[in-house]
Design a protein around this motif. Structure first.
Motif, PDB file in Angstrom:
ATOM      1  N   ALA A 143       0.829  -1.207   0.000  1.00 64.86           N
ATOM      2  CA  ALA A 143       0.000   0.000   0.000  1.00 64.86           C
ATOM      3  C   ALA A 143       0.867   1.263   0.000  1.00 64.86           C
ATOM      4  O   ALA A 143       0.759   2.122  -0.892  1.00 64.86           O
ATOM      5  CB  ALA A 143      -0.917  -0.019   1.222  1.00 64.86           C
ATOM      6  N   ALA A 144       1.761   1.363   0.985  1.00 71.01           N
ATOM      7  CA  ALA A 144       2.550   2.587   1.143  1.00 71.01           C
ATOM      8  C   ALA A 144       3.521   2.770  -0.024  1.00 71.01           C
ATOM      9  O   ALA A 144       3.633   3.870  -0.587  1.00 71.01           O
ATOM     10  CB  ALA A 144       3.312   2.539   2.477  1.00 71.01           C
ATOM     11  N   GLU A 197       9.816  -4.863  -5.539  1.00 72.48           N
ATOM     12  CA  GLU A 197       8.916  -5.740  -4.778  1.00 72.48           C
ATOM     13  C   GLU A 197       9.406  -7.172  -4.882  1.00 72.48           C
ATOM     14  O   GLU A 197       9.641  -7.676  -5.973  1.00 72.48           O
ATOM     15  CB  GLU A 197       7.483  -5.610  -5.336  1.00 72.48           C
ATOM     16  N   LYS A 198       9.527  -7.831  -3.729  1.00 71.27           N
ATOM     17  CA  LYS A 198      10.103  -9.182  -3.784  1.00 71.27           C
ATOM     18  C   LYS A 198       9.114 -10.236  -4.266  1.00 71.27           C
ATOM     19  O   LYS A 198       9.515 -11.286  -4.758  1.00 71.27           O
ATOM     20  CB  LYS A 198      10.719  -9.566  -2.445  1.00 71.27           C
ATOM     21  N   GLY A 252      -9.773  -6.116   4.409  1.00 73.03           N
ATOM     22  CA  GLY A 252     -11.226  -5.974   4.494  1.00 73.03           C
ATOM     23  C   GLY A 252     -11.954  -7.192   3.949  1.00 73.03           C
ATOM     24  O   GLY A 252     -12.939  -7.057   3.242  1.00 73.03           O
ATOM     25  N   ASN A 297     -10.971  -2.042   2.961  1.00 68.77           N
ATOM     26  CA  ASN A 297     -11.485  -0.852   3.645  1.00 68.77           C
ATOM     27  C   ASN A 297     -10.399   0.224   3.533  1.00 68.77           C
ATOM     28  O   ASN A 297      -9.538   0.338   4.386  1.00 68.77           O
ATOM     29  CB  ASN A 297     -11.777  -1.247   5.103  1.00 68.77           C
ATOM     30  N   VAL A 306      15.271  -6.683  -1.795  1.00 61.74           N
ATOM     31  CA  VAL A 306      16.356  -5.827  -1.321  1.00 61.74           C
ATOM     32  C   VAL A 306      16.935  -6.428  -0.048  1.00 61.74           C
ATOM     33  O   VAL A 306      16.202  -6.811   0.866  1.00 61.74           O
ATOM     34  CB  VAL A 306      15.832  -4.390  -1.046  1.00 61.74           C
ATOM     35  N   SER A 319       5.342  -9.604   4.038  1.00 61.38           N
ATOM     36  CA  SER A 319       5.804  -8.760   5.159  1.00 61.38           C
ATOM     37  C   SER A 319       6.516  -9.659   6.164  1.00 61.38           C
ATOM     38  O   SER A 319       5.877 -10.214   7.045  1.00 61.38           O
ATOM     39  CB  SER A 319       4.635  -8.075   5.854  1.00 61.38           C
ATOM     40  N   ASP A 357      11.643  -7.452   7.013  1.00 61.35           N
ATOM     41  CA  ASP A 357      12.933  -6.993   6.452  1.00 61.35           C
ATOM     42  C   ASP A 357      13.197  -5.518   6.774  1.00 61.35           C
ATOM     43  O   ASP A 357      14.347  -5.110   6.972  1.00 61.35           O
ATOM     44  CB  ASP A 357      12.960  -7.154   4.919  1.00 61.35           C
ATOM     45  N   GLU A 393       3.540   0.532   7.653  1.00 55.42           N
ATOM     46  CA  GLU A 393       3.501  -0.297   8.859  1.00 55.42           C
ATOM     47  C   GLU A 393       4.873  -0.551   9.484  1.00 55.42           C
ATOM     48  O   GLU A 393       4.959  -0.942  10.650  1.00 55.42           O
ATOM     49  CB  GLU A 393       2.824  -1.631   8.500  1.00 55.42           C
ATOM     50  N   LEU A 405      -4.622   1.609   6.780  1.00 48.04           N
ATOM     51  CA  LEU A 405      -4.272   1.990   5.403  1.00 48.04           C
ATOM     52  C   LEU A 405      -4.130   3.500   5.288  1.00 48.04           C
ATOM     53  O   LEU A 405      -3.265   3.994   4.564  1.00 48.04           O
ATOM     54  CB  LEU A 405      -5.309   1.451   4.416  1.00 48.04           C
TER      55      LEU A 405
HETATM   56  C1  LIG Z   1      -6.042  -9.835   6.864  1.00 42.04           C
HETATM   57  C2  LIG Z   1      -5.782  -8.353   6.903  1.00 42.04           C
HETATM   58  C3  LIG Z   1      -6.808  -7.469   6.640  1.00 42.04           C
HETATM   59  C4  LIG Z   1      -6.585  -6.084   6.703  1.00 42.04           C
HETATM   60  N1  LIG Z   1      -7.624  -5.238   6.393  1.00 42.04           N
HETATM   61  C5  LIG Z   1      -7.429  -3.893   6.452  1.00 42.04           C
HETATM   62  C6  LIG Z   1      -8.449  -3.000   6.056  1.00 42.04           C
HETATM   63  O1  LIG Z   1      -9.501  -3.413   5.548  1.00 42.04           O
HETATM   64  N2  LIG Z   1      -8.220  -1.662   6.204  1.00 42.04           N
HETATM   65  C7  LIG Z   1      -7.026  -1.168   6.700  1.00 42.04           C
HETATM   66  O2  LIG Z   1      -6.894   0.042   6.837  1.00 42.04           O
HETATM   67  N3  LIG Z   1      -6.004  -2.006   7.004  1.00 42.04           N
HETATM   68  C8  LIG Z   1      -6.172  -3.342   6.881  1.00 42.04           C
HETATM   69  N4  LIG Z   1      -5.128  -4.185   7.167  1.00 42.04           N
HETATM   70  C9  LIG Z   1      -3.805  -3.595   7.514  1.00 42.04           C
HETATM   71  C10 LIG Z   1      -3.096  -3.129   6.213  1.00 42.04           C
HETATM   72  O3  LIG Z   1      -3.120  -4.191   5.282  1.00 42.04           O
HETATM   73  C11 LIG Z   1      -1.670  -2.693   6.489  1.00 42.04           C
HETATM   74  O4  LIG Z   1      -1.689  -1.711   7.483  1.00 42.04           O
HETATM   75  C12 LIG Z   1      -1.008  -2.143   5.210  1.00 42.04           C
HETATM   76  O5  LIG Z   1      -1.005  -3.115   4.193  1.00 42.04           O
HETATM   77  C13 LIG Z   1       0.403  -1.665   5.471  1.00 42.04           C
HETATM   78  O6  LIG Z   1       0.933  -1.196   4.250  1.00 42.04           O
HETATM   79  P1  LIG Z   1       2.509  -1.243   3.951  1.00 42.04           P
HETATM   80  O7  LIG Z   1       2.669  -0.793   2.553  1.00 42.04           O
HETATM   81  O8  LIG Z   1       3.231  -0.562   5.035  1.00 42.04           O
HETATM   82  O9  LIG Z   1       2.886  -2.801   4.055  1.00 42.04           O
HETATM   83  P2  LIG Z   1       2.454  -4.021   3.117  1.00 42.04           P
HETATM   84  O10 LIG Z   1       1.132  -3.756   2.496  1.00 42.04           O
HETATM   85  O11 LIG Z   1       2.632  -5.235   3.967  1.00 42.04           O
HETATM   86  O12 LIG Z   1       3.537  -4.020   1.940  1.00 42.04           O
HETATM   87  C14 LIG Z   1       4.895  -4.316   2.153  1.00 42.04           C
HETATM   88  C15 LIG Z   1       5.473  -4.853   0.849  1.00 42.04           C
HETATM   89  O13 LIG Z   1       6.888  -4.871   0.938  1.00 42.04           O
HETATM   90  C16 LIG Z   1       7.371  -6.042   0.313  1.00 42.04           C
HETATM   91  N5  LIG Z   1       8.700  -6.327   0.860  1.00 42.04           N
HETATM   92  C17 LIG Z   1       9.006  -6.645   2.145  1.00 42.04           C
HETATM   93  N6  LIG Z   1      10.332  -6.808   2.280  1.00 42.04           N
HETATM   94  C18 LIG Z   1      10.873  -6.584   1.064  1.00 42.04           C
HETATM   95  C19 LIG Z   1      12.217  -6.623   0.558  1.00 42.04           C
HETATM   96  N7  LIG Z   1      13.259  -6.934   1.341  1.00 42.04           N
HETATM   97  N8  LIG Z   1      12.432  -6.347  -0.752  1.00 42.04           N
HETATM   98  C20 LIG Z   1      11.381  -6.052  -1.580  1.00 42.04           C
HETATM   99  N9  LIG Z   1      10.107  -6.027  -1.166  1.00 42.04           N
HETATM  100  C21 LIG Z   1       9.853  -6.275   0.148  1.00 42.04           C
HETATM  101  C22 LIG Z   1       6.328  -7.079   0.669  1.00 42.04           C
HETATM  102  O14 LIG Z   1       6.379  -8.199  -0.180  1.00 42.04           O
HETATM  103  C23 LIG Z   1       5.037  -6.273   0.564  1.00 42.04           C
HETATM  104  O15 LIG Z   1       4.490  -6.356  -0.723  1.00 42.04           O
HETATM  105  C24 LIG Z   1      -5.312  -5.579   7.072  1.00 42.04           C
HETATM  106  C25 LIG Z   1      -4.274  -6.480   7.316  1.00 42.04           C
HETATM  107  C26 LIG Z   1      -4.486  -7.851   7.218  1.00 42.04           C
HETATM  108  C27 LIG Z   1      -3.349  -8.788   7.469  1.00 42.04           C
END
Ligand SMILES: Cc1cc2nc3c(=O)[nH]c(=O)nc-3n(C[C@H](O)[C@H](O)[C@H](O)COP(=O)(O)OP(=O)(O)OC[C@H]3O[C@@H](n4cnc5c(N)ncnc54)[C@H](O)[C@@H]3O)c2cc1C
Length: 409
Positions: free
Chosen positions: A11-12, A31-32, A44, A49, A132, A172, A175, A381, A394
């Motif tokens: 997402a981020a 992206e790995k 969601g 959501n 990475v 996740s 890392d 996160e 999110l």
């Molecule tokens: C079952 C479930 C339901 C959820 N539902 C909701 C919801 O409806 N609404 C809401 O607000 N939040 C929800 N959340 C929480 C939300 O998904 C997270 O807060 C959000 O995805 C965090 O975003 P992010 O980009 O920080 O991390 P992530 O979305 O986890 O993305 C991190 C990415 O980094 C990649 N990565 C990691 N390490 C490396 C590396 N070394 N090299 C390259 N790539 C790498 C991973 O493969 C991943 O794709 C839910 C979570 C879960 C588990």
């Protein structure tokens, strides 16, 4: 123009990629996994959501850790900006109970596709199956990233968007925390949050699969009430889960560290003790000569009956007219305060989010840039930020991503 390397296409990472590329930076999303947004896909319950359509100031009480750190992030890129972004990107949205915003299609894949489309439209490059291993830097700041295959990618700015530790099957795997520590940042204690709860009593697994919609929950540590809520929950083979329980898990963790907690379900939260007594009396009068076990089924879901009989202290075969006032009142108490003991929290693999992360003391709140390494940013996160359910997690990812993308020169 800078060359911006973004670690993580969740997402981020995707949101940061869109805005960095729109500002003309040469943007590379690393992206790995074999595809983008694997975790977004399951958010969601597959509907995603995406945010909460509340006023910006209402976001802060929903954030459990370090809410003040998000002041700039939420006021610069709040829920209305997120909704605008997705609608402009061709995803109509709808708002449901509790201001929860979803794509009108109910498909999280529409959110992922829109982000991917916007990334490409803005000229960002997406590198899948690209893991990475490390961020490299010198005295002037970051220099680039080292990939798992040993190659080095030079960059002027690096954004760490690796997510947390929850649902590791989505990529996740923590890392980002390692990268943060290796580059001199503090990582606070990591714990699963928004997670099912484990219970002690052997009658709870008997209720596995039973879902209760309008239920009250009170959690006590000794005599002190530490949490109270109302909502939906479900019994599992090891304890309890569902929206109300996940929210409770975000609040009761620190009490649970000191020992087991007593919990009580109010199975009739809309009725006072007197109203419940009147209701039970009505049923009893209508079934004077029936056996107790054949009358109570109308008061709650039938799958609860065997357990209620076990805990109720009244012989199941006893005729209704033989039941004393004390016995009746005792049974009503059980309906208003169905007891169980919380013994622990679920694990990372079933947690919605990770509590703890890169210490916000090491990060500038206006830009998400590290205070330790120039041109290194942390978003989403991986930071020591977590919120309750409702689209707030999110929103943290989108808001922090936007700030980092805007800050890079
Ligand atoms: C079952 C479930 C339901 C959820 N539902 C909701 C919801 O409806 N609404 C809401 O607000 N939040 C929800 N959340 C929480 C939300 O998904 C997270 O807060 C959000 O995805 C965090 O975003 P992010 O980009 O920080 O991390 P992530 O979305 O986890 O993305 C991190 C990415 O980094 C990649 N990565 C990691 N390490 C490396 C590396 N070394 N090299 C390259 N790539 C790498 C991973 O493969 C991943 O794709 C839910 C979570 C879960 C588990």
């Amino acid at each position: 123009m800078s060359r911006v390397l973004i670690i993580g296409g969740g997402a981020a990472g995707m949101m940061a990629g869109v805005y960095a590329a729109r500002r003309g930076h040469q943007t590379e999303v690393l992206e790995k996994n074999e595809k983008l947004g694997k975790k977004l896909y399951i958010t969601g319950k597959g509907r995603c959501n995406v945010t909460n359509a509340c006023d910006t100031e209402e976001l802060f009480p929903a954030v459990m850790s370090n809410s003040k750190f998000l002041y700039s992030a939420f006021y610069t890129f709040g829920p209305e900006h997120v909704m605008d972004f997705f609608e402009q990107a061709g995803v109509p949205l709808k708002t449901e109970r509790g201001n929860r915003v979803f794509p009108s299609s109910d498909h999280s894949s529409d959110i992922i596709r829109a982000l991917e489309r916007e990334l490409k439209k803005a000229g960002a490059r997406i590198h899948l199956r690209t893991e990475v291993k490390a961020v490299e830097s010198d005295e002037n700041g970051v220099t680039g990233v080292r990939l798992a295959d040993g190659s080095f990618l030079p960059g002027d700015a690096v954004i760490v968007a690796c997510g947390g530790l929850s649902y590791p099957t989505t990529g996740s795997t923590g890392d980002g925390y390692r990268i943060a520590q290796e580059t001199g940042h503090k990582v606070t204690e990591l714990k699963p949050s928004l997670v099912p709860l484990k219970t002690k009593e052997d009658y709870i697994p008997l209720l596995q699969g039973l879902s209760l919609k309008n239920t009250g929950l009170t959690v006590k540590s000794g005599k002190k009430v530490v949490y109270k809520d109302f909502g939906e929950m479900m019994f599992t083979h090891f304890g309890v889960t569902g929206p109300m329980i996940l929210s409770a898990s975000a609040h009761i963790g620190r009490y649970l560290e000191k020992g087991e907690l007593n919990a009580y379900l109010d199975l009739k939260p809309a009725l006072s003790a007197e109203q419940l007594d009147a209701r039970v009396l009505r049923e009893f009068e209508a079934g004077q000569n029936k056996q107790f076990k054949n009358v109570i089924g109308v008061l709650f879901p039938s799958s609860l009956t065997p357990v209620m009989l076990k805990l109720g202290g009244i012989e199941p075969e006893k005729k209704i007219h033989e039941i004393s006032r004390e016995e009746r009142l005792h049974f009503e108490q059980l309906i208003k305060a169905f007891p169980f003991t919380i013994t622990g929290m679920g694990e990372f693999k079933e947690a919605i989010i990770t509590r703890g992360g890169v210490s916000v003391k090491d990060i500038q709140p206006q830009t998400m840039e590290s205070r330790k390494v120039k041109n290194l940013y942390f978003i989403g996160e991986v930071l020591d930020l977590d919120a309750v359910t409702g689209g707030f997690n999110l929103q943290i990812a989108w808001s922090t991503a936007y700030l980092a993308a805007q800050a890079i020169e």
